[in-house]
Design a protein around this motif. Sequence first.
Motif, PDB file in Angstrom:
ATOM      1  N   LYS A 147     -26.074 -52.768  -7.429  1.00 54.82           N
ATOM      2  CA  LYS A 147     -26.258 -53.677  -8.565  1.00 54.82           C
ATOM      3  C   LYS A 147     -24.960 -53.836  -9.336  1.00 54.82           C
ATOM      4  CE  LYS A 147     -31.205 -53.434  -9.655  1.00 54.82           C
ATOM      5  NZ  LYS A 147     -32.209 -53.058 -10.690  1.00 54.82           N
ATOM      6  N   ALA A 148     -24.280 -52.718  -9.544  1.00 54.43           N
ATOM      7  CA  ALA A 148     -23.037 -52.760 -10.314  1.00 54.43           C
ATOM      8  C   ALA A 148     -21.921 -53.476  -9.571  1.00 54.43           C
ATOM      9  CB  ALA A 148     -22.599 -51.342 -10.669  1.00 54.43           C
ATOM     10  N   THR A 149     -21.943 -53.443  -8.234  1.00 51.57           N
ATOM     11  CA  THR A 149     -20.909 -54.129  -7.453  1.00 51.57           C
ATOM     12  C   THR A 149     -21.356 -55.522  -7.027  1.00 51.57           C
ATOM     13  OG1 THR A 149     -21.680 -53.239  -5.329  1.00 51.57           O
ATOM     14  CG2 THR A 149     -20.070 -51.926  -6.562  1.00 51.57           C
ATOM     15  N   GLU A 150     -22.544 -55.936  -7.498  1.00 53.15           N
ATOM     16  CA  GLU A 150     -23.108 -57.243  -7.152  1.00 53.15           C
ATOM     17  C   GLU A 150     -23.245 -57.399  -5.640  1.00 53.15           C
ATOM     18  OE1 GLU A 150     -20.484 -59.988  -9.089  1.00 53.15           O
ATOM     19  OE2 GLU A 150     -21.406 -59.657 -11.063  1.00 53.15           O
ATOM     20  N   GLY A 151     -23.693 -56.322  -5.009  1.00 51.71           N
ATOM     21  CA  GLY A 151     -23.972 -56.355  -3.579  1.00 51.71           C
ATOM     22  C   GLY A 151     -22.792 -56.086  -2.683  1.00 51.71           C
ATOM     23  N   ARG A 152     -21.615 -55.934  -3.239  1.00 50.69           N
ATOM     24  CA  ARG A 152     -20.424 -55.701  -2.415  1.00 50.69           C
ATOM     25  C   ARG A 152     -20.323 -54.245  -1.996  1.00 50.69           C
ATOM     26  NH1 ARG A 152     -15.721 -56.134  -4.796  1.00 50.69           N
ATOM     27  NH2 ARG A 152     -16.592 -55.783  -6.865  1.00 50.69           N
ATOM     28  N   THR A 153     -19.829 -54.016  -0.790  1.00 50.26           N
ATOM     29  CA  THR A 153     -19.586 -52.671  -0.290  1.00 50.26           C
ATOM     30  C   THR A 153     -18.239 -52.177  -0.787  1.00 50.26           C
ATOM     31  OG1 THR A 153     -20.899 -53.039   1.702  1.00 50.26           O
ATOM     32  CG2 THR A 153     -19.253 -51.293   1.797  1.00 50.26           C
ATOM     33  N   VAL A 154     -18.170 -50.915  -1.150  1.00 51.25           N
ATOM     34  CA  VAL A 154     -16.911 -50.274  -1.515  1.00 51.25           C
ATOM     35  C   VAL A 154     -16.666 -49.170  -0.490  1.00 51.25           C
ATOM     36  CG1 VAL A 154     -15.632 -49.027  -3.292  1.00 51.25           C
ATOM     37  CG2 VAL A 154     -17.322 -50.761  -3.953  1.00 51.25           C
ATOM     38  N   ASP A 155     -15.607 -49.298   0.281  1.00 49.89           N
ATOM     39  CA  ASP A 155     -15.445 -48.396   1.421  1.00 49.89           C
ATOM     40  C   ASP A 155     -14.045 -47.830   1.603  1.00 49.89           C
ATOM     41  OD1 ASP A 155     -14.094 -50.647   2.264  1.00 49.89           O
ATOM     42  OD2 ASP A 155     -15.467 -51.102   3.927  1.00 49.89           O
ATOM     43  N   SER A 156     -13.211 -47.887   0.561  1.00 48.74           N
ATOM     44  CA  SER A 156     -11.865 -47.326   0.693  1.00 48.74           C
ATOM     45  C   SER A 156     -11.331 -46.909  -0.668  1.00 48.74           C
ATOM     46  CB  SER A 156     -10.902 -48.329   1.329  1.00 48.74           C
ATOM     47  OG  SER A 156     -10.635 -49.396   0.428  1.00 48.74           O
ATOM     48  N   VAL A 157     -10.393 -45.974  -0.645  1.00 47.16           N
ATOM     49  CA  VAL A 157      -9.707 -45.575  -1.870  1.00 47.16           C
ATOM     50  C   VAL A 157      -8.872 -46.738  -2.400  1.00 47.16           C
ATOM     51  CG1 VAL A 157      -7.915 -44.049  -2.786  1.00 47.16           C
ATOM     52  CG2 VAL A 157      -9.738 -43.122  -1.339  1.00 47.16           C
ATOM     53  N   SER A 158      -8.312 -47.536  -1.506  1.00 49.54           N
ATOM     54  CA  SER A 158      -7.549 -48.709  -1.948  1.00 49.54           C
ATOM     55  C   SER A 158      -8.413 -49.632  -2.786  1.00 49.54           C
ATOM     56  CB  SER A 158      -6.999 -49.464  -0.735  1.00 49.54           C
ATOM     57  OG  SER A 158      -5.966 -48.752  -0.100  1.00 49.54           O
ATOM     58  N   SER A 210     -25.951 -43.675 -10.900  1.00 51.18           N
ATOM     59  CA  SER A 210     -27.316 -44.181 -10.827  1.00 51.18           C
ATOM     60  C   SER A 210     -27.574 -45.264 -11.872  1.00 51.18           C
ATOM     61  CB  SER A 210     -28.307 -43.035 -10.998  1.00 51.18           C
ATOM     62  OG  SER A 210     -29.629 -43.474 -10.766  1.00 51.18           O
ATOM     63  N   LYS A 211     -27.003 -45.096 -13.061  1.00 48.16           N
ATOM     64  CA  LYS A 211     -27.199 -46.072 -14.140  1.00 48.16           C
ATOM     65  C   LYS A 211     -26.278 -47.283 -14.009  1.00 48.16           C
ATOM     66  CE  LYS A 211     -26.557 -43.080 -17.420  1.00 48.16           C
ATOM     67  NZ  LYS A 211     -26.434 -42.480 -18.776  1.00 48.16           N
ATOM     68  N   GLY A 212     -25.222 -47.162 -13.216  1.00 52.59           N
ATOM     69  CA  GLY A 212     -24.285 -48.261 -13.053  1.00 52.59           C
ATOM     70  C   GLY A 212     -23.096 -48.186 -13.982  1.00 52.59           C
ATOM     71  N   ASP A 213     -22.997 -47.128 -14.798  1.00 50.16           N
ATOM     72  CA  ASP A 213     -21.809 -46.964 -15.637  1.00 50.16           C
ATOM     73  C   ASP A 213     -20.574 -46.774 -14.755  1.00 50.16           C
ATOM     74  OD1 ASP A 213     -23.415 -47.159 -17.840  1.00 50.16           O
ATOM     75  OD2 ASP A 213     -23.538 -45.002 -18.192  1.00 50.16           O
ATOM     76  N   LEU A 214     -20.762 -46.112 -13.629  1.00 53.10           N
ATOM     77  CA  LEU A 214     -19.763 -46.104 -12.570  1.00 53.10           C
ATOM     78  C   LEU A 214     -20.245 -47.049 -11.482  1.00 53.10           C
ATOM     79  CD1 LEU A 214     -18.853 -42.317 -12.121  1.00 53.10           C
ATOM     80  CD2 LEU A 214     -17.414 -44.104 -13.115  1.00 53.10           C
ATOM     81  N   ALA A 215     -19.426 -48.022 -11.146  1.00 53.83           N
ATOM     82  CA  ALA A 215     -19.797 -48.928 -10.058  1.00 53.83           C
ATOM     83  C   ALA A 215     -19.573 -48.253  -8.708  1.00 53.83           C
ATOM     84  CB  ALA A 215     -18.990 -50.221 -10.139  1.00 53.83           C
ATOM     85  N   ALA A 216     -18.544 -47.403  -8.640  1.00 54.17           N
ATOM     86  CA  ALA A 216     -18.218 -46.717  -7.389  1.00 54.17           C
ATOM     87  C   ALA A 216     -17.436 -45.457  -7.720  1.00 54.17           C
ATOM     88  CB  ALA A 216     -17.401 -47.613  -6.471  1.00 54.17           C
ATOM     89  N   CYS A 217     -17.542 -44.478  -6.846  1.00 56.07           N
ATOM     90  CA  CYS A 217     -16.855 -43.210  -7.105  1.00 56.07           C
ATOM     91  C   CYS A 217     -16.743 -42.396  -5.825  1.00 56.07           C
ATOM     92  CB  CYS A 217     -17.604 -42.400  -8.165  1.00 56.07           C
ATOM     93  SG  CYS A 217     -19.269 -41.876  -7.681  1.00 56.07           S
ATOM     94  N   VAL A 218     -15.915 -41.377  -5.870  1.00 62.13           N
ATOM     95  CA  VAL A 218     -15.908 -40.363  -4.823  1.00 62.13           C
ATOM     96  C   VAL A 218     -17.070 -39.419  -5.111  1.00 62.13           C
ATOM     97  CG1 VAL A 218     -14.609 -38.489  -3.761  1.00 62.13           C
ATOM     98  CG2 VAL A 218     -13.418 -40.563  -4.519  1.00 62.13           C
TER      99      VAL A 218
END
Length: 415
Positions: free
Chosen positions: A202-213, A283-291
Amino acid sequence: MEETQQPEGLSPPELAAVRRSLANGRMAVTRRSLLRAGAAVALASGGTGALAACGIPPAGRTDAGRAEDRSAQEKRVVFSNWTEYLDVGEDGKRRPTLDAFTARTGIAVKYTEDINDNDEFFGKVQAQLAAGQDTGRDLVVLTDWMCARMISLGWVQRLDTANLPHAYANLSPQFRDPDWDPGRVHSYPWTGIPAVIAYNKKATEGRTVDSVSQLLDDPKLKGRVGFLSEMRDTVGLTLLDMGKRPEDCTADDFDAAVARLQKGVDGKQIRRFTGNDYINDLSKGDLAACVAWAGDVVQLQQDNPDIGYAVPKAGYMTSTDNLMVPNRARHKKNAELLIDHCYEPKVAARIAAYINYVCPVDGVREELAKIDRDLADNPLILPDRETTARSHAFRALDGRESKEFARKFADLSGA
């Protein structure tokens, strides 16, 4: 079997409820997060410095390592582990894995969940081990960097392979030869702990995040990115993204990775470095992506379908928690028999289904599928060959490097 000791104030059903409530924002502390918090303290104090792999000789009372093994006379074993790290029966009281071991061997198990932090536990047993005294424990589970420290101090006994036929045969090749215990002479892994990338769809609007870059450079993620406060995972993943190997990185490589992360801090791309609280934020979306640690991701996904994960193409970091027999243990053979029991595929599957981290036992897939097909197909629990090939471990550091690397990472993360 002897009565299992539970953490004060929490029954096994309550612990299970805690575990399942993580993704709903009701609790941020997990066993893995507590463990990693301890690792950060150890790094800051140079706790991993004395490594046999680095040529530093053992210290302490190594001459008093072996005690008379009373296994034959005393059919018991004392096993110290972390909270929520072994299967519990449906009644919330029984320990099926330990019950089966006792029924088969006649060996009673005193199981205690008295390891909450690597450094804290080390403080409990340090004086006894240094003085060549029995700690009252026959089997303990500690994280690889702490295992390295204890082995280098000469405080861990060599294991007898004659008592470990299943463990010797079934140990996954991925875990067979760590640089801190070549050939697994003193230890066997309890579980593997991958660090991967997790994201909220939800936070990424459906986009995958798959790299540190992507974490560091995608403007759409600005201010909503988290990295772990565990140096080896965060810097290791960054090194991999830069085309460097954490297994043999130089000081210059480390500095370059820290500089890259510092740019993310200065540009406010990185929201913060997290320990036990990324679960709620993600879970809440405050972080869109993380390690994130894979076991947490598996548990989060059970309650929140918006949580996704990716294993970076550049590779991912893996550490381990490990079974060891401390010096002066009174029931060494019994402890080895219990290790071997846990390496039988049916038993290992039951443990893996409960704890949701990487199972180090080969041949477990069929047994795990009988319990839960989805778990058996999950590469975060049973990595396939391609996933395993992308696994990396941070190299052993000597005392000087450990202190210097920890100082630089603390300056970066604000620890």
